[in-house]
Design an enzyme around this catalytic site. Structure first.
Site, PDB file in Angstrom:
ATOM      1  N   ASN A 116     -17.714  28.733 -21.803  1.00  0.00           N
ATOM      2  CA  ASN A 116     -18.292  27.569 -21.133  1.00  0.00           C
ATOM      3  C   ASN A 116     -18.123  27.599 -19.614  1.00  0.00           C
ATOM      4  OD1 ASN A 116     -19.113  26.439 -23.560  1.00  0.00           O
ATOM      5  ND2 ASN A 116     -17.156  25.384 -23.853  1.00  0.00           N
ATOM      6  N   GLN A 156      -7.302  -2.019   4.131  1.00  0.00           N
ATOM      7  CA  GLN A 156      -6.308  -1.243   3.394  1.00  0.00           C
ATOM      8  C   GLN A 156      -6.981  -0.467   2.253  1.00  0.00           C
ATOM      9  OE1 GLN A 156      -2.226  -2.769   2.974  1.00  0.00           O
ATOM     10  NE2 GLN A 156      -2.658  -2.899   0.785  1.00  0.00           N
ATOM     11  N   ASN A 159      -1.998  -2.786  13.242  1.00  0.00           N
ATOM     12  CA  ASN A 159      -3.456  -2.614  13.225  1.00  0.00           C
ATOM     13  C   ASN A 159      -3.902  -1.391  14.030  1.00  0.00           C
ATOM     14  OD1 ASN A 159      -3.251  -4.936  11.807  1.00  0.00           O
ATOM     15  ND2 ASN A 159      -4.241  -6.263  13.322  1.00  0.00           N
ATOM     16  N   THR A 205     -40.378  26.813  -8.022  1.00  0.00           N
ATOM     17  CA  THR A 205     -40.652  25.460  -7.529  1.00  0.00           C
ATOM     18  C   THR A 205     -40.972  24.674  -8.795  1.00  0.00           C
ATOM     19  OG1 THR A 205     -43.027  25.816  -7.230  1.00  0.00           O
ATOM     20  CG2 THR A 205     -41.632  26.324  -5.334  1.00  0.00           C
ATOM     21  N   HIS A 206     -40.591  23.417  -8.805  1.00  0.00           N
ATOM     22  CA  HIS A 206     -40.762  22.567 -10.011  1.00  0.00           C
ATOM     23  C   HIS A 206     -40.117  23.198 -11.245  1.00  0.00           C
ATOM     24  CE1 HIS A 206     -43.983  20.536  -7.671  1.00  0.00           C
ATOM     25  NE2 HIS A 206     -44.273  21.776  -7.295  1.00  0.00           N
ATOM     26  N   LYS A 245      -8.244   3.579   2.269  1.00  0.00           N
ATOM     27  CA  LYS A 245      -7.428   4.794   2.151  1.00  0.00           C
ATOM     28  C   LYS A 245      -7.653   5.590   0.886  1.00  0.00           C
ATOM     29  CE  LYS A 245      -4.481   2.819   5.328  1.00  0.00           C
ATOM     30  NZ  LYS A 245      -5.377   1.624   5.200  1.00  0.00           N
ATOM     31  N   SER A 259       0.824  -1.218   0.000  1.00  0.00           N
ATOM     32  CA  SER A 259       0.000   0.000   0.000  1.00  0.00           C
ATOM     33  C   SER A 259       0.856   1.265   0.000  1.00  0.00           C
ATOM     34  CB  SER A 259      -0.933   0.004   1.216  1.00  0.00           C
ATOM     35  OG  SER A 259      -0.199  -0.193   2.403  1.00  0.00           O
ATOM     36  N   SER A 288     -14.361  27.375 -26.438  1.00  0.00           N
ATOM     37  CA  SER A 288     -14.517  26.139 -27.187  1.00  0.00           C
ATOM     38  C   SER A 288     -13.421  26.095 -28.234  1.00  0.00           C
ATOM     39  CB  SER A 288     -15.901  26.137 -27.853  1.00  0.00           C
ATOM     40  OG  SER A 288     -15.872  25.384 -29.035  1.00  0.00           O
ATOM     41  N   LYS A 298     -18.353  30.712 -27.991  1.00  0.00           N
ATOM     42  CA  LYS A 298     -18.680  30.033 -26.731  1.00  0.00           C
ATOM     43  C   LYS A 298     -17.880  30.518 -25.531  1.00  0.00           C
ATOM     44  CE  LYS A 298     -20.733  26.596 -26.028  1.00  0.00           C
ATOM     45  NZ  LYS A 298     -20.567  25.192 -26.428  1.00  0.00           N
ATOM     46  N   GLU A 301     -19.421  22.884 -13.952  1.00  0.00           N
ATOM     47  CA  GLU A 301     -19.689  21.559 -14.524  1.00  0.00           C
ATOM     48  C   GLU A 301     -18.767  20.504 -13.913  1.00  0.00           C
ATOM     49  OE1 GLU A 301     -21.357  22.323 -19.015  1.00  0.00           O
ATOM     50  OE2 GLU A 301     -19.252  22.690 -18.660  1.00  0.00           O
ATOM     51  N   TYR A 305      -9.418  -6.759  12.660  1.00  0.00           N
ATOM     52  CA  TYR A 305      -8.772  -6.188  11.481  1.00  0.00           C
ATOM     53  C   TYR A 305      -8.720  -7.220  10.348  1.00  0.00           C
ATOM     54  CZ  TYR A 305      -5.409  -4.314   8.205  1.00  0.00           C
ATOM     55  OH  TYR A 305      -4.824  -3.870   7.054  1.00  0.00           O
TER      56      TYR A 305
HETATM   57  N1  ARG Z   1      -1.167  -1.422   5.147  1.00  0.00           N
HETATM   58  C1  ARG Z   1      -2.062  -1.909   6.121  1.00  0.00           C
HETATM   59  C2  ARG Z   1      -3.403  -1.154   6.024  1.00  0.00           C
HETATM   60  O1  ARG Z   1      -3.431  -0.153   5.416  1.00  0.00           O
HETATM   61  C3  ARG Z   1      -1.485  -1.729   7.482  1.00  0.00           C
HETATM   62  C4  ARG Z   1      -2.016  -2.675   8.523  1.00  0.00           C
HETATM   63  C5  ARG Z   1      -1.592  -4.057   8.192  1.00  0.00           C
HETATM   64  N2  ARG Z   1      -1.905  -4.981   9.231  1.00  0.00           N
HETATM   65  C6  ARG Z   1      -1.843  -6.283   9.038  1.00  0.00           C
HETATM   66  N3  ARG Z   1      -2.147  -7.018  10.036  1.00  0.00           N
HETATM   67  N4  ARG Z   1      -1.486  -6.795   7.894  1.00  0.00           N
HETATM   68  O2  ARG Z   1      -4.424  -1.561   6.553  1.00  0.00           O
END
Ligand code: ARG
Length: 459
Positions: free
Chosen positions: A285, A322, A110, A155-156, A325, A23, A277, A283, A290, A317
């Site tokens: 825009n 992971q 964890n 409205t509407h 993120k 990761s 454009s 144009k 948007e 966990y």
């Molecule tokens: N890269 C992991 C995550 O984002 C870190 C925690 C990993 N823990 C494990 N027991 N493998 O969740």
């Protein structure tokens, strides 16, 4: 490449799986939070005499050096480390040697990753709150100078009743205020420390969870170690609040897009925020609103992704986490850039076409309710008045005229109670001004609200 994990393994990972599992390419964004988390942990290990104070100082100094190097651009986390947690630990051992191996005493990745993401999110919630505040201020300034500018209220998507433009814009300030309140509540649930829950069950090492929580500015600690490492509710709550912010941004974006069309012409885009454009030279825009409207889809998608990632994951966990993120990082990136773009758009990207707005409210039937209310003031029951005005509208439509084109005799053929003062009652300025019920668009009401917001927004 040597891995931190134990001698239980004889063989190395398949290189594709190694990358699949990693990761670091995205969780390197947590570097500062990871280092701060480790510094707090190292301090606690020293203070509780789990390690000597010399060792604790060595760890802290080493971590501080890594932080400084990163901030000076002399160190950038990345592969071959699996994730940011291993990356920093490996770097520390590299830097200070054997003592570095003591850092991970009494903790797990964890509780570490849960701590990092909370610290990161807390910081970003505070930044988003500032951006929302800035946007509210920009909207306020336009509202303040447009108290007496009238705009058709719909409205509407049908002309309904004219309103003060300030009143319309203050509605958005209210919406963004609710967003800020929601984020504040989410922040309170983000600001709880899971650190010290270790892998899932706590630890036999005599750690001090309150110490690390205090060091990191957490308000409370999780009471249950399993919940602590399993909880991602706060991520979902954050993205859900963000989805609502995006929906508010998208609604104002949509209105701006409509307002600047030739058909509406209620406002025009300045050159600061408009694009041309490649083909059609005439144009101009509205790409900015948007894009904001379009990016809303991303954040809704992230909410769906997170809900689905968490669903069905058994305690505690699991590596599925992971996957939390990237949606969170992208939500923060998207929302921050959209808030900023909208603020610029409001500040310098659009100009209201006040003459056109005034012309619009003078040339429709949006004062029909007032005609009915006029009869109500002469003791005609509302439902009857409503039907009479319906008749007048029908009559005007067949003649292709407006109420103001009728004379008193015309009005009196529909009801004898119509008197000369009907004409001033139909004037849109009076129409708006008369809606003085609490929270209505009457100028006195809007003035009160402008004053309230002026104080709240510290303008
Ligand atoms: N890269 C992991 C995550 O984002 C870190 C925690 C990993 N823990 C494990 N027991 N493998 O969740």
């Amino acid at each position: 490449m040597s891995k931190v994990w134990s001698n239980r393994f004889d063989n190395s990972l398949n290189p594709f799986i190694e990358e699949f599992n990693a990761s670091i390419s995205f969780d390197k964004a947590l570097i500062l939070e990871d280092i701060d988390c480790s510094i707090a942990h190292a301090k606690m290990l020293g203070k509780t005499k789990i390690i000597s104070s010399i060792e604790s100082c060595k760890l802290i100094e080493g971590l501080q050096t890594i932080k400084d190097k990163y901030l000076e651009g002399k160190f950038s986390p990345g592969a071959p480390s699996e994730d940011i947690h291993y990356c920093i630990e490996e770097k520390l051992i590299d830097l200070i040697g054997e003592t570095g191996k003591k850092l991970h005493t009494g903790r797990s990745r964890n509780d570490q990753v849960g701590t990092d993401i909370r610290l990161w999110l807390r910081k970003n919630i505070d930044n988003i709150d500032i951006s929302l505040f800035e946007l509210q201020k920009s909207l306020f300034l336009v509202a303040e100078s447009n108290l007496y500018t009238l705009i058709p209220g719909y409205t509407h998507m049908q002309r309904a009743q004219p309103v003060s433009l300030a009143h319309h814009l203050l509605a958005y300030i209210e919406m963004f205020q609710r967003d800020r309140e929601r984020l504040k509540e989410v922040r309170a649930r983000v600001n709880i420390s899971p650190l010290g829950s270790a892998a899932l069950a706590g630890t036999k090492i005599k750690i001090d969870r309150f110490f690390t929580a205090k060091e990191l500015g957490f308000e409370k600690i999780y009471k249950n170690s399993i919940d602590a490492v399993s909880d991602r509710d706060f991520c979902i709550e954050f993205v859900s609040s963000s989805a609502l912010i995006m929906s508010h941004l998208s609604r104002i974006a949509e209105e701006i897009i409509l307002w600047v069309t030739d058909e509406f012409s209620f406002a025009k885009l300045t050159d600061r925020c408009a694009t041309g454009s490649s083909l059609m030279p005439q144009k101009k825009n509205p790409d900015v609103p948007e894009l904001i409207r379009g990016k809303t889809g991303r954040v809704y998608g992230h909410l769906q992704a997170l809900l689905t990632i968490i669903k069905g994951v058994p305690l505690s966990y699991n590596k599925d986490f992971q996957e939390d993120k990237e949606p969170i990082f992208d939500t923060v990136r998207t929302i921050s850039s959209c808030l900023n773009a909208m603020t610029i758009l409001i500040n310098e990207g659009i100009e209201f076409n006040v003459d056109k707005l005034m012309e619009a409210v003078h040339n429709d039937f949006s004062n029909a309710t007032d005609l009915a209310d006029y009869l109500v003031s002469k003791k005609v029951p509302f439902r009857e008045a409503y039907q009479i005005v319906g008749e007048i509208v029908k009559y005007c439509l067949t003649k292709n005229i407006l109420f103001k084109d009728l004379n008193l005799q015309d009005f009196q053929t529909f009801h004898p109670e119509f008197k000369e003062d009907i004409f001033e009652n139909l004037n849109p300025v009076n129409v708006v001004n008369s809606r003085n019920s609490l929270g209505g668009t009457g100028f006195d009401q809007v003035k009160i609200e402008l004053n309230n917001w002026k104080k709240k927004l510290l303008i």
